[in-house]
Design a protein around this motif. Structure first.
Motif, PDB file in Angstrom:
ATOM      1  N   UNK A 361       6.559  -9.683  -6.599  1.00 54.69           N
ATOM      2  CA  UNK A 361       6.807  -8.554  -5.702  1.00 54.69           C
ATOM      3  C   UNK A 361       6.970  -9.010  -4.257  1.00 54.69           C
ATOM      4  N   UNK A 362       6.175 -10.004  -3.837  1.00 56.71           N
ATOM      5  CA  UNK A 362       6.292 -10.492  -2.461  1.00 56.71           C
ATOM      6  C   UNK A 362       7.607 -11.243  -2.230  1.00 56.71           C
ATOM      7  N   UNK A 363       8.093 -11.948  -3.253  1.00 55.57           N
ATOM      8  CA  UNK A 363       9.403 -12.609  -3.143  1.00 55.57           C
ATOM      9  C   UNK A 363      10.490 -11.553  -2.997  1.00 55.57           C
ATOM     10  N   UNK A 364      10.441 -10.524  -3.829  1.00 55.92           N
ATOM     11  CA  UNK A 364      11.448  -9.466  -3.752  1.00 55.92           C
ATOM     12  C   UNK A 364      11.361  -8.720  -2.425  1.00 55.92           C
ATOM     13  N   UNK A 365      10.149  -8.511  -1.919  1.00 56.99           N
ATOM     14  CA  UNK A 365      10.001  -7.830  -0.631  1.00 56.99           C
ATOM     15  C   UNK A 365      10.692  -8.613   0.477  1.00 56.99           C
ATOM     16  N   UNK A 366      10.592  -9.940   0.457  1.00 54.18           N
ATOM     17  CA  UNK A 366      11.264 -10.765   1.463  1.00 54.18           C
ATOM     18  C   UNK A 366      12.779 -10.586   1.395  1.00 54.18           C
ATOM     19  N   UNK A 367      13.309 -10.551   0.183  1.00 54.63           N
ATOM     20  CA  UNK A 367      14.754 -10.367   0.008  1.00 54.63           C
ATOM     21  C   UNK A 367      15.178  -8.984   0.510  1.00 54.63           C
ATOM     22  N   UNK A 368      14.380  -7.969   0.214  1.00 59.42           N
ATOM     23  CA  UNK A 368      14.700  -6.614   0.663  1.00 59.42           C
ATOM     24  C   UNK A 368      14.616  -6.492   2.178  1.00 59.42           C
ATOM     25  N   UNK A 369      13.657  -7.182   2.787  1.00 60.19           N
ATOM     26  CA  UNK A 369      13.553  -7.182   4.254  1.00 60.19           C
ATOM     27  C   UNK A 369      14.778  -7.846   4.870  1.00 60.19           C
ATOM     28  N   UNK A 370      15.230  -8.935   4.247  1.00 57.12           N
ATOM     29  CA  UNK A 370      16.440  -9.606   4.739  1.00 57.12           C
ATOM     30  C   UNK A 370      17.650  -8.686   4.651  1.00 57.12           C
ATOM     31  N   UNK A 371      17.597  -7.709   3.750  1.00 57.55           N
ATOM     32  CA  UNK A 371      18.680  -6.741   3.614  1.00 57.55           C
ATOM     33  C   UNK A 371      18.544  -5.548   4.536  1.00 57.55           C
ATOM     34  N   UNK A 372      17.475  -5.512   5.365  1.00 59.94           N
ATOM     35  CA  UNK A 372      17.361  -4.467   6.376  1.00 59.94           C
ATOM     36  C   UNK A 372      16.226  -3.479   6.194  1.00 59.94           C
TER      37      UNK A 372
END
Length: 423
Positions: A361-372
C-alpha cells in the motif's frame, strides 16, 4: 451462534456511491435467479433484450452494462431491486457487502472490506449498531452450505501445529494490541509482530506428550508478553536503521504489488488488463521495475516511473496512521488473515501476508502521489486497492504466490520491506 463485532472502532453505512455495483461480478444462486426473474423486470422498456444474468462455467452472475454497472443499478446510484422490493429481494452477496462473517469456533466474527469508500473513510454508524443485520446473515449461512464450515477446526499455526480456537483468538488479540501501540511508528509495530512470528515458528505447542509443556491458554499469553518485550529490545527504533531489502526481495515484492493492485473487471478495470498478452507484459515490466508503471488499475496515473515507488514518503499523518491501524487490526481481530478466508494460510503465514500489504500500500501511495494525489488521499486509495484483492483475488491463493510470500519471509526481506516502504 453469537455474532461478535470488532473491538477496534469501525463505522460504516451505505452512502450510495454505487462503486460496488460497478466493480464486481456478483454470483447468484438458482433460487436468487428464480426470484429476480419473477419480479417482472422484462416488462420495462429499458430491460427489453437485456439478459439479467450471464453464465460463467457452472455459475451465473448478475449482468453488467457497458460502463461496468449492474443492469439493476439506477441512474440515482440505487439498486432498483432494493427500491422496488426491499433489501431481502437482492442477492445475498449484494446485501452483505462490505461485511465479512468469519466462523471462529463457537461464534462469528464481523469484519469489513476497506475496498468500500465509506468503510475506508469510517463513515456511518458503529458496527455494534448493525449486529441485527449481521445476525440475519449469519442465520442464513448456518442454514445453508456454510454449515460445514462451522465445524471446521481452527487454522494451524504452521504445518501441523494446531492450537484451540481460543488460543488463535488470544494470538490475534496480542497482535492487535501491538498494532494499536501509539508509541511506535506503524511500520515498527509490524516489525515487532514479525519478530514474534519468527520466534514462535520455532516454538513447540503440542508439549511432546508432556501436558506440563503445552503452550496454551495462560502459558501462551505469558509467552506472547515475553516475546513482545524481546521485540521492543531487538527491533531498531527507526526504519532507517533496518537493512535495505535485497535485489531479489524487491523483485519478488514488485510482482506481488502487481497482483495486489490489479483490477480485472468493472469501471476501474486497468487498461493493461485487456487481454492475456497485455497482462503478461505488465507482469514482465513489474518484475523488471523499469519504465512506467503499467495501469493494471484504472486509478493508477499515466506515465509514472517505477522509481516513484522508491521515494521516501515521510511519516504518515495522524489520519493515515488511523486508517492503517483500523484496517490491519480489523483484519486481525476478525481472523480474516488466516484459514479459509485467506486461501487456507496458517496463522503465521497469514500474519506475514497481512504484513506484506503495508509496504504494498505504501508503494502504491507513492505512485499515486507522483500522479498528483495528496498523501492522505493516496494512502486511502492504496488501502482500498489492496484490500479489494486481499483474501479475494484467487491469484494470491496460487502455489506461486504462496511460494513468493514464503521466499520473502525465509530470506528475512519481509521486515526489511516493511521498514523500507515505511520511510
Amino acid at each position: 451462534m453469537q455474532v461478535r463485532s470488532l473491538t477496534v472502532l469501525q463505522n460504516w453505512d451505505c452512502h450510495t456511491c454505487g462503486d460496488c455495483c460497478r466493480s464486481y461480478a456478483v454470483p447468484v444462486t438458482a433460487e436468487e435467479r428464480e426470484r429476480i426473474e419473477g419480479q417482472g423486470w422484462e416488462k420495462l422498456p429499458d430491460f427489453q433484450g437485456v439478459p439479467f444474468f450471464v453464465p460463467r462455467g457452472d455459475e451465473y452472475y448478475l449482468n453488467n452494462r457497458a460502463d461496468g454497472g449492474c443492469v439493476f443499478l439506477g441512474a440515482d446510484n440505487l439498486c432498483r431491486i432494493h427500491g422496488q422490493f426491499g433489501s431481502a429481494a437482492k442477492p445475498l452477496a449484494c446485501r452483505i457487502y462490505p461485511f465479512l462473517l468469519v466462523p471462529a469456533g463457537d461464534h462469528w466474527n464481523v469484519g469489513v472490506r476497506m475496498a468500500c469508500p465509506s468503510a475506508a473513510e469510517n463513515k456511518g454508524r458503529p458496527l455494534t449498531d448493525q449486529l441485527a443485520d449481521a445476525r440475519e446473515y449469519a442465520a442464513f449461512f448456518e442454514a445453508t452450505a456454510a454449515k460445514g464450515a462451522l465445524e471446521a477446526p481452527p487454522p494451524p499455526l504452521y504445518g501441523s501445529n494446531v492450537v484451540p480456537w481460543g488460543d488463535v483468538t488470544r494470538i490475534a488479540a496480542a497482535v492487535s494490541k501491538l498494532l494499536a501501540n501509539p508509541a511506535d511508528p506503524f511500520e515498527r509495530r509490524w516489525r515487532k509482530v514479525l519478530f514474534i512470528v519468527g520466534m514462535l515458528r520455532k516454538a513447540t505447542f503440542d508439549g511432546g506428550g508432556d501436558t506440563k509443556k503445552v503452550v496454551t491458554g495462560g502459558r501462551l499469553s505469558e509467552m506472547l508478553h515475553v516475546m513482545g518485550e524481546a521485540a521492543e529490545d531487538e527491533e531498531p527504533k527507526a526504519a532507517g536503521d533496518v537493512k535495505r531489502p535485497g535485489w531479489a526481495g524487491r523483485t519478488v515484492f514488485r510482482q506481488l504489488v502487481a497482483v495486489f493492485s490489479r483490477k480485472d473487471h468493472g469501471m476501474e478495470k486497468g487498461t493493461a488488463q485487456r487481454g492475456a498478452v497485455s497482462r503478461f507484459w505488465s507482469a514482465v515490466r513489474f518484475a523488471g521495475g523499469r519504465g512506467s508503471v503499467p495501469k493494471v488499475h484504472a486509478v493508477l496515473p499515466d506515465a509514472v516511473p517505477f522509481a516513484a515507488g522508491e521515494v521516501p514518503l515521510g511519516a504518515p499523518t495522524a489520519a493515515a496512521t488511523a486508517l492503517l491501524t483500523r484496517w490491519h487490526r480489523g483484519k486481525v481481530e476478525s481472523l480474516q488473515f488466516c484459514g479459509a478466508p485467506n486461501f487456507g494460510l496458517s496463522v503465521w503465514e497469514g500474519l506475514e501476508s497481512l504484513a506484506l500489504t503495508f509496504p504494498v500500500a505504501m508503494w502504491l501511495a507513492r505512485v499515486l502521489i507522483a500522479g498528483g494525489r495528496t498523501p492522505d488521499d493516496a494512502v486511502t486509495r492504496a488501502v482500498r486497492m489492496v484490500d479489494d484483492n486481499f483474501g479475494f483475488n484467487p491469484l494470491l491463493g496460487s502455489a506461486r504466490q504462496k511460494f513468493a510470500l514464503r521466499l520473502l519471509a525465509n530470506r528475512g526481506d519481509l521486515p526489511r520491506l516493511v521498514a523500507w516502504y515505511g520511510r
